[in-house]
Enzyme design. Structure first.
Site, short mmCIF file in Angstrom:
data_model
loop_
_atom_site.label_atom_id
_atom_site.label_comp_id
_atom_site.label_asym_id
_atom_site.label_seq_id
_atom_site.Cartn_x
_atom_site.Cartn_y
_atom_site.Cartn_z
N LYS A 200 0.83 -1.59 0.31
CA LYS A 200 0.06 0.20 0.19
C LYS A 200 1.68 1.57 -0.65
O LYS A 200 1.88 1.40 1.13
CB LYS A 200 -0.54 0.09 1.28
CG LYS A 200 -1.98 1.24 1.16
CD LYS A 200 -3.12 1.21 2.46
CE LYS A 200 -3.49 2.49 2.86
NZ LYS A 200 -4.52 2.18 3.13
N ARG A 210 -10.84 9.77 1.88
CA ARG A 210 -10.82 10.82 3.68
C ARG A 210 -11.48 11.62 3.34
O ARG A 210 -12.38 11.40 4.19
CB ARG A 210 -9.76 11.30 3.80
CG ARG A 210 -8.16 10.20 3.83
CD ARG A 210 -6.99 10.49 4.08
NE ARG A 210 -5.62 9.45 3.62
CZ ARG A 210 -4.05 9.88 2.88
NH1 ARG A 210 -4.22 10.92 3.46
NH2 ARG A 210 -4.13 8.99 2.91
N GLU A 239 7.30 -6.53 1.25
CA GLU A 239 6.06 -6.96 1.70
C GLU A 239 5.17 -7.59 1.38
O GLU A 239 4.52 -8.61 2.59
CB GLU A 239 5.37 -5.26 1.78
CG GLU A 239 6.55 -3.82 1.93
CD GLU A 239 6.43 -3.73 3.37
OE1 GLU A 239 5.25 -4.75 4.56
OE2 GLU A 239 5.90 -2.92 3.90
N LYS A 254 -2.17 -1.35 -3.94
CA LYS A 254 -2.71 -0.29 -3.40
C LYS A 254 -1.71 1.29 -3.87
O LYS A 254 -1.30 1.40 -3.04
CB LYS A 254 -3.86 -0.36 -2.42
CG LYS A 254 -4.68 1.20 -2.04
CD LYS A 254 -5.55 0.80 -0.73
CE LYS A 254 -6.29 2.23 -0.24
NZ LYS A 254 -6.44 2.03 1.55
N SER A 280 -10.12 5.87 -4.36
CA SER A 280 -11.49 6.79 -4.86
C SER A 280 -11.07 7.75 -5.52
O SER A 280 -11.26 8.60 -6.14
CB SER A 280 -11.22 7.64 -3.25
OG SER A 280 -10.01 8.00 -3.20
N TYR A 319 -15.33 0.98 -6.44
CA TYR A 319 -16.45 1.77 -6.49
C TYR A 319 -17.72 1.34 -7.97
O TYR A 319 -18.93 2.19 -7.60
CB TYR A 319 -16.54 3.39 -6.04
CG TYR A 319 -15.59 3.44 -4.99
CD1 TYR A 319 -15.73 3.21 -3.99
CD2 TYR A 319 -13.99 4.00 -4.83
CE1 TYR A 319 -15.26 3.39 -2.82
CE2 TYR A 319 -13.27 4.22 -4.01
CZ TYR A 319 -14.34 3.52 -2.35
OH TYR A 319 -13.20 3.48 -2.25
#
Ligand code: PBG
Length: 334
Positions: A200, A210, A239, A254, A280, A319
């Site tokens: 991320k 946010r 990671e 992400k 987003s 979304y």
């Protein structure tokens, strides 16, 4: 040169009509590849649109089942749940994250009851609950790793007890997958899965999210001491490797569209279930162009999602999940 003899190899033959294009297609997007992120709030009988995400809404809990019903009927396998916590219950330690009756837990219980077959993915991080908007707790001006992990691990068990099927830690603390796995197992939750936000990045593209959560204006500083530097790719491999070793069942990259190289590398290197979050800001960019008439709505959405599949993603948090599922239904009648 004789007409019709040059060139012998003509890749365009396989593009000449629709049925051939379908026969040679290497990847496809199906409803099973879609995960729909949703936002919900306290209060009653209210649906509000997120200003920077036209078409995305925050709904009160009494409206949640109605909000989700269509997605469930379309066969979308899972939802990613994001609570909009009221400012009054936020504090520096994110205490509300541990409340068994917090908004997240109530939403999970409600959805499990109404839609027992719909998978529920719970975001684990403290930012919806902290007054400073960080994903962990702050000690001497620094987001403290181990103290944060201890709280996030309790948050994990709290969510799983409420019915969350897949724990999705988005906090980027070190070592949290192993403590979460251990705590789940010790509590008899051996089949609660972990989808780690393994790679991320500290990205500008989370801005509208946010806004949706109301954590943006509260965030002090940035998240660069725990989220990854967009300059790095090898580090993402490390990671992911660590999270798999610690017990992650699925991993996520992400943001999405600017990070397709990472998706591809993760899938090729580890061959694990790999997910990608079209975040987003990506949604906002596409919608802005679509609303201006600069991009064709359907084609822009479907091409962006297919590209994730081509890069190797098993699934996409987007979304656009509901409208993409509708379009897939219309096209294939599936
Ligand atoms: C919380 C979290 C964020 C997103 C998902 N979980 C924001 C952040 O890390 O600041 C972003 C999702 C999106 O932008 O759509 N840790």
């Amino acid at each position: 040169m004789k007409a019709g003899r040059f060139p012998l190899a003509r890749p365009r033959r396989n593009r000449v009509d629709d049925f051939t294009r379908r026969l040679v297609a290497e990847t496809s997007l199906g409803i099973n590849n879609l995960i729909w992120p949703i936002f919900f709030t306290e209060g009653t009988n209210t649906v509000t649109e997120v200003a920077s995400m036209p078409g995305v809404h925050r709904v009160t809990l009494d409206r949640l089942a109605g909000h989700v019903e269509h997605a469930a009927k379309l066969g979308i396998p899972a939802l990613a749940l994001f609570p909009v916590t009221p400012a009054e219950v936020k504090d520096a330690e994110g205490t509300e994250a541990l409340n068994p009756d917090n908004l997240m837990c109530r939403a999970a219980r409600l959805l499990k009851k109404e839609f027992p077959h719909l998978g529920l993915i719970g975001d684990v991080a403290l930012d919806p609950y902290t007054s400073h908007g960080h994903d962990g707790v702050i000690r001497d001006g620094y987001v403290h790793n181990d103290d944060s992990v201890a709280i996030l691990t309790r948050q994990t068990v709290n969510q799983a007890a409420a019915g969350i099927d897949i724990i999705a830690p988005s906090d980027m603390m070190d070592g949290r997958i192993s403590t979460m796995r251990t705590a789940l197992d010790e509590n008899g939750m051996v089949n609660t899965r972990i989808m780690s936000y393994a790679a991320k990045y500290a990205s500008v593209f989370y801005g509208p999210f946010r806004d949706a959560l109301g954590s943006g204006d509260k965030l002090k500083g940035d998240k660069k001491t725990y989220q990854m530097d967009p300059a790095n790719s090898d580090e993402a491999m490390r990671e992911v490797e660590m999270d798999i070793a610690e017990g992650a069942d699925m991993v996520m990259v992400k943001p999405g569209m600017p990070y397709l190289d990472i998706v591809q590398r993760v899938k090729e290197t580890f061959s694990v279930p790999t997910y990608v979050y079209q975040v987003s800001g990506e949604y906002a960019m596409l919608m802005a162009a679509i609303r201006n008439g600069w991009l064709d709505h359907e084609r822009a959405v479907m091409e962006s999602l297919l590209a994730f599949r081509r890069a190797g993603a098993n699934g996409i948090l987007t979304y656009f999940a509901v409208e993409a599922a509708e379009r897939i239904r219309q096209t294939y009648g599936q």
